[in-house]
Design a protein around this motif. Structure first.
Motif, PDB file in Angstrom:
ATOM      1  N   MET A   1       1.058  -1.253  -0.008  1.00 34.58           N
ATOM      2  CA  MET A   1       0.006   0.009  -0.020  1.00 34.58           C
ATOM      3  C   MET A   1       0.800   1.303   0.132  1.00 34.58           C
ATOM      4  O   MET A   1       1.643   1.461   0.990  1.00 34.58           O
ATOM      5  CB  MET A   1      -0.919   0.140   1.226  1.00 34.58           C
ATOM      6  CG  MET A   1      -1.735   1.235   1.061  1.00 34.58           C
ATOM      7  SD  MET A   1      -2.981   1.028   2.755  1.00 34.58           S
ATOM      8  CE  MET A   1      -1.840   1.220   3.995  1.00 34.58           C
ATOM      9  N   GLU A   3       1.576   4.982   0.717  1.00 34.81           N
ATOM     10  CA  GLU A   3       1.336   6.114   1.711  1.00 34.81           C
ATOM     11  C   GLU A   3       2.211   7.035   1.726  1.00 34.81           C
ATOM     12  O   GLU A   3       3.519   6.775   1.699  1.00 34.81           O
ATOM     13  CB  GLU A   3       1.222   5.624   3.232  1.00 34.81           C
ATOM     14  CG  GLU A   3      -0.117   4.363   3.251  1.00 34.81           C
ATOM     15  CD  GLU A   3      -0.310   4.092   4.738  1.00 34.81           C
ATOM     16  OE1 GLU A   3       0.428   4.467   5.584  1.00 34.81           O
ATOM     17  OE2 GLU A   3      -1.195   3.307   4.995  1.00 34.81           O
ATOM     18  N   ARG A   9      -2.844   7.460   2.453  1.00 33.31           N
ATOM     19  CA  ARG A   9      -2.909   6.838   1.116  1.00 33.31           C
ATOM     20  C   ARG A   9      -3.722   7.871   0.145  1.00 33.31           C
ATOM     21  O   ARG A   9      -4.702   8.317   0.462  1.00 33.31           O
ATOM     22  CB  ARG A   9      -3.617   5.576   1.199  1.00 33.31           C
ATOM     23  CG  ARG A   9      -3.208   4.605  -0.070  1.00 33.31           C
ATOM     24  CD  ARG A   9      -3.972   3.288  -0.291  1.00 33.31           C
ATOM     25  NE  ARG A   9      -5.445   3.487  -0.137  1.00 33.31           N
ATOM     26  CZ  ARG A   9      -6.324   2.471   0.047  1.00 33.31           C
ATOM     27  NH1 ARG A   9      -5.628   1.261  -0.063  1.00 33.31           N
ATOM     28  NH2 ARG A   9      -7.565   2.526  -0.142  1.00 33.31           N
ATOM     29  N   VAL A  11      -5.685   9.317  -2.954  1.00 31.92           N
ATOM     30  CA  VAL A  11      -6.803   8.822  -3.751  1.00 31.92           C
ATOM     31  C   VAL A  11      -6.429   8.432  -4.961  1.00 31.92           C
ATOM     32  O   VAL A  11      -6.615   7.406  -5.483  1.00 31.92           O
ATOM     33  CB  VAL A  11      -8.009   9.838  -3.409  1.00 31.92           C
ATOM     34  CG1 VAL A  11      -9.180   9.385  -4.330  1.00 31.92           C
ATOM     35  CG2 VAL A  11      -8.524  10.083  -2.115  1.00 31.92           C
ATOM     36  N   LEU A  12      -5.646   9.472  -5.673  1.00 31.99           N
ATOM     37  CA  LEU A  12      -5.440   9.322  -6.951  1.00 31.99           C
ATOM     38  C   LEU A  12      -3.598   9.962  -7.058  1.00 31.99           C
ATOM     39  O   LEU A  12      -3.505  10.930  -6.710  1.00 31.99           O
ATOM     40  CB  LEU A  12      -6.133  10.338  -7.684  1.00 31.99           C
ATOM     41  CG  LEU A  12      -5.992  10.212  -9.483  1.00 31.99           C
ATOM     42  CD1 LEU A  12      -6.226   8.821  -9.959  1.00 31.99           C
ATOM     43  CD2 LEU A  12      -6.882  11.273 -10.011  1.00 31.99           C
ATOM     44  N   ARG A  35      -4.801  13.825  -2.235  1.00 32.40           N
ATOM     45  CA  ARG A  35      -5.169  13.105  -0.858  1.00 32.40           C
ATOM     46  C   ARG A  35      -6.682  13.080  -0.595  1.00 32.40           C
ATOM     47  O   ARG A  35      -7.318  13.913  -1.150  1.00 32.40           O
ATOM     48  CB  ARG A  35      -4.408  13.866   0.318  1.00 32.40           C
ATOM     49  CG  ARG A  35      -2.807  13.947   0.188  1.00 32.40           C
ATOM     50  CD  ARG A  35      -2.258  14.632   1.202  1.00 32.40           C
ATOM     51  NE  ARG A  35      -0.753  14.386   0.985  1.00 32.40           N
ATOM     52  CZ  ARG A  35       0.244  15.096   1.599  1.00 32.40           C
ATOM     53  NH1 ARG A  35      -0.278  15.773   2.878  1.00 32.40           N
ATOM     54  NH2 ARG A  35       1.441  14.906   1.553  1.00 32.40           N
ATOM     55  N   PRO A  36      -6.993  12.263   0.030  1.00 36.46           N
ATOM     56  CA  PRO A  36      -8.550  12.381   0.621  1.00 36.46           C
ATOM     57  C   PRO A  36      -9.075  13.698   1.122  1.00 36.46           C
ATOM     58  O   PRO A  36      -8.199  14.460   1.804  1.00 36.46           O
ATOM     59  CB  PRO A  36      -8.599  11.271   1.776  1.00 36.46           C
ATOM     60  CG  PRO A  36      -7.352  10.413   1.513  1.00 36.46           C
ATOM     61  CD  PRO A  36      -6.227  11.336   0.921  1.00 36.46           C
ATOM     62  N   LEU A  70      -5.329   4.368  -8.459  1.00 35.35           N
ATOM     63  CA  LEU A  70      -6.460   4.927  -7.933  1.00 35.35           C
ATOM     64  C   LEU A  70      -6.825   4.215  -6.449  1.00 35.35           C
ATOM     65  O   LEU A  70      -6.913   2.799  -6.751  1.00 35.35           O
ATOM     66  CB  LEU A  70      -7.803   4.744  -8.660  1.00 35.35           C
ATOM     67  CG  LEU A  70      -9.137   5.387  -8.465  1.00 35.35           C
ATOM     68  CD1 LEU A  70      -8.956   6.928  -8.253  1.00 35.35           C
ATOM     69  CD2 LEU A  70     -10.068   4.859  -9.460  1.00 35.35           C
ATOM     70  N   ASP A  71      -6.895   4.769  -5.477  1.00 38.25           N
ATOM     71  CA  ASP A  71      -6.673   4.079  -4.053  1.00 38.25           C
ATOM     72  C   ASP A  71      -5.899   3.140  -3.965  1.00 38.25           C
ATOM     73  O   ASP A  71      -6.033   1.816  -3.430  1.00 38.25           O
ATOM     74  CB  ASP A  71      -8.376   3.456  -3.918  1.00 38.25           C
ATOM     75  CG  ASP A  71      -9.541   4.402  -3.596  1.00 38.25           C
ATOM     76  OD1 ASP A  71      -9.070   5.523  -3.115  1.00 38.25           O
ATOM     77  OD2 ASP A  71     -10.680   4.277  -3.852  1.00 38.25           O
ATOM     78  N   GLY A  72      -4.691   3.243  -4.435  1.00 35.47           N
ATOM     79  CA  GLY A  72      -3.455   2.323  -4.276  1.00 35.47           C
ATOM     80  C   GLY A  72      -3.552   1.163  -5.348  1.00 35.47           C
ATOM     81  O   GLY A  72      -2.625   0.305  -5.219  1.00 35.47           O
ATOM     82  N   ARG A  73      -4.559   1.124  -6.262  1.00 37.77           N
ATOM     83  CA  ARG A  73      -4.429   0.154  -7.257  1.00 37.77           C
ATOM     84  C   ARG A  73      -4.100   0.727  -8.671  1.00 37.77           C
ATOM     85  O   ARG A  73      -4.743   1.890  -9.140  1.00 37.77           O
ATOM     86  CB  ARG A  73      -5.752  -0.521  -7.300  1.00 37.77           C
ATOM     87  CG  ARG A  73      -6.012  -1.352  -5.978  1.00 37.77           C
ATOM     88  CD  ARG A  73      -7.236  -2.066  -6.111  1.00 37.77           C
ATOM     89  NE  ARG A  73      -8.515  -1.304  -6.297  1.00 37.77           N
ATOM     90  CZ  ARG A  73      -9.086  -0.664  -5.396  1.00 37.77           C
ATOM     91  NH1 ARG A  73      -8.872  -0.813  -3.968  1.00 37.77           N
ATOM     92  NH2 ARG A  73     -10.207   0.042  -5.604  1.00 37.77           N
ATOM     93  N   HIS A 175     -15.000   8.909  -6.509  1.00 36.83           N
ATOM     94  CA  HIS A 175     -13.658   9.195  -5.964  1.00 36.83           C
ATOM     95  C   HIS A 175     -13.141  10.517  -6.064  1.00 36.83           C
ATOM     96  O   HIS A 175     -12.463  11.066  -5.063  1.00 36.83           O
ATOM     97  CB  HIS A 175     -12.693   8.385  -6.686  1.00 36.83           C
ATOM     98  CG  HIS A 175     -12.799   6.882  -6.453  1.00 36.83           C
ATOM     99  ND1 HIS A 175     -13.498   5.829  -7.016  1.00 36.83           N
ATOM    100  CD2 HIS A 175     -12.262   6.273  -5.428  1.00 36.83           C
ATOM    101  CE1 HIS A 175     -13.428   4.709  -6.642  1.00 36.83           C
ATOM    102  NE2 HIS A 175     -12.608   4.767  -5.445  1.00 36.83           N
TER     103      HIS A 175
END
Length: 269
Positions: A1, A3, A9, A11-12, A35-36, A70-73, A175
């Motif tokens: 993940m 961070e 973490r 978001v994008l 960031r979120p 996107l969200d770590g993926r 998102h």
């Protein structure tokens, strides 16, 4: 993940994006991090590559190299439709609204709600009442003053039209909302209304990417500012810690990029 240094973490995010057009390099290893719950402004002089960066993040451009997460993926967008399906909505400078249609029809343009049962499934009739009610709710949530969702968009002011486009994006984004020059061609009062809309979208839990040449607006609403120059990110600064003159100097190359800030604000690994 992935961070950042603060344990958040993104978001994008993007790493090492490259885009070439023949001998012209629009993106030269560009990095990005949203960031979120933040409003992240993206600024840069003409030719800095900010438009290419945003097009890559919104699916309008496929980079030659690099990766987007996107969200770590890892994700790979081949079209704006791919990005929309992933929950990324974009409000373009030209708004992409249909002036002759009413507000509700514009809100659901391309995503119309059909009536239940045979009428919708076989005869493909639209559920106008449901769309009007939902559109009215979204406009009310964002405190956009309108008389009725049956109003034609061409009867609205520039700020209200922008409000329709923002409400549409906020309604469908899961998102991220990207806003491209949202205050361009608007007066002072309507620009203020749009900036308040951006805050409300953020306060509802959706992070916002704001691309703008309007530096006072950027410093008024942004939590952080991504500065792009020569096809890559050269600094990330906070309005509370940086004045406008310094940001412009970095943007134009009169001052060096604040790489220490960029690193602290987190180049993910």
């Amino acid at each position: 993940m992935n961070e950042n240094a603060e344990g958040v973490r993104p978001v994008l995010e993007a790493h090492g994006l490259v885009k070439r057009y023949g001998h012209v390099t629009a993106l030269a290893g560009a990095d990005f991090e949203l960031r979120p719950g933040e409003i992240l402004a993206v600024i840069g002089d003409n030719g800095a590559g900010k438009s290419s960066l945003i097009k890559a993040l919104s699916g309008a451009l496929v980079p030659d190299e690099g990766r987007i997460l996107l969200d770590g993926r890892p994700v790979r967008f081949h079209s704006p439709a791919d990005a929309r399906r992933a929950g990324i909505e974009t409000v373009y400078q030209d708004l992409a609204v249909a002036p002759a249609l009413d507000i509700a029809s514009n809100m659901f343009l391309g995503r119309e709600v059909r009536r239940k049962g045979v009428l919708g499934r076989v005869f493909r009739l639209l559920d106008h009442k449901a769309m009007q009610a939902e559109a009215g709710g979204h406009m009310q949530d964002l405190k956009i003053g309108i008389t009725s969702t049956k109003q034609a968009v061409e009867t609205l002011s520039g700020g209200q039209r922008q409000g329709v486009a923002v409400a549409r994006s906020a309604a469908f984004a899961r998102h991220v909302v990207i806003m491209d020059e949202p205050t361009a061609a608007l007066g002072v009062k309507e620009s203020g209304m749009v900036l308040e809309l951006i805050r409300q979208v953020r306060d509802r839990g959706l992070p916002v990417i704001l691309i703008s040449h309007d530096m006072p607006a950027v410093f008024e609403v942004a939590d952080r500012i991504h500065i792009q120059r020569l096809g890559r990110r050269v600094a990330v600064v906070r309005p509370a810690e940086t004045d406008m003159a310094e940001a412009v100097a970095i943007m134009t190359g009169a001052a060096p990029g604040n790489l220490a800030v960029a690193a602290n604000d987190n180049e993910t690994t």
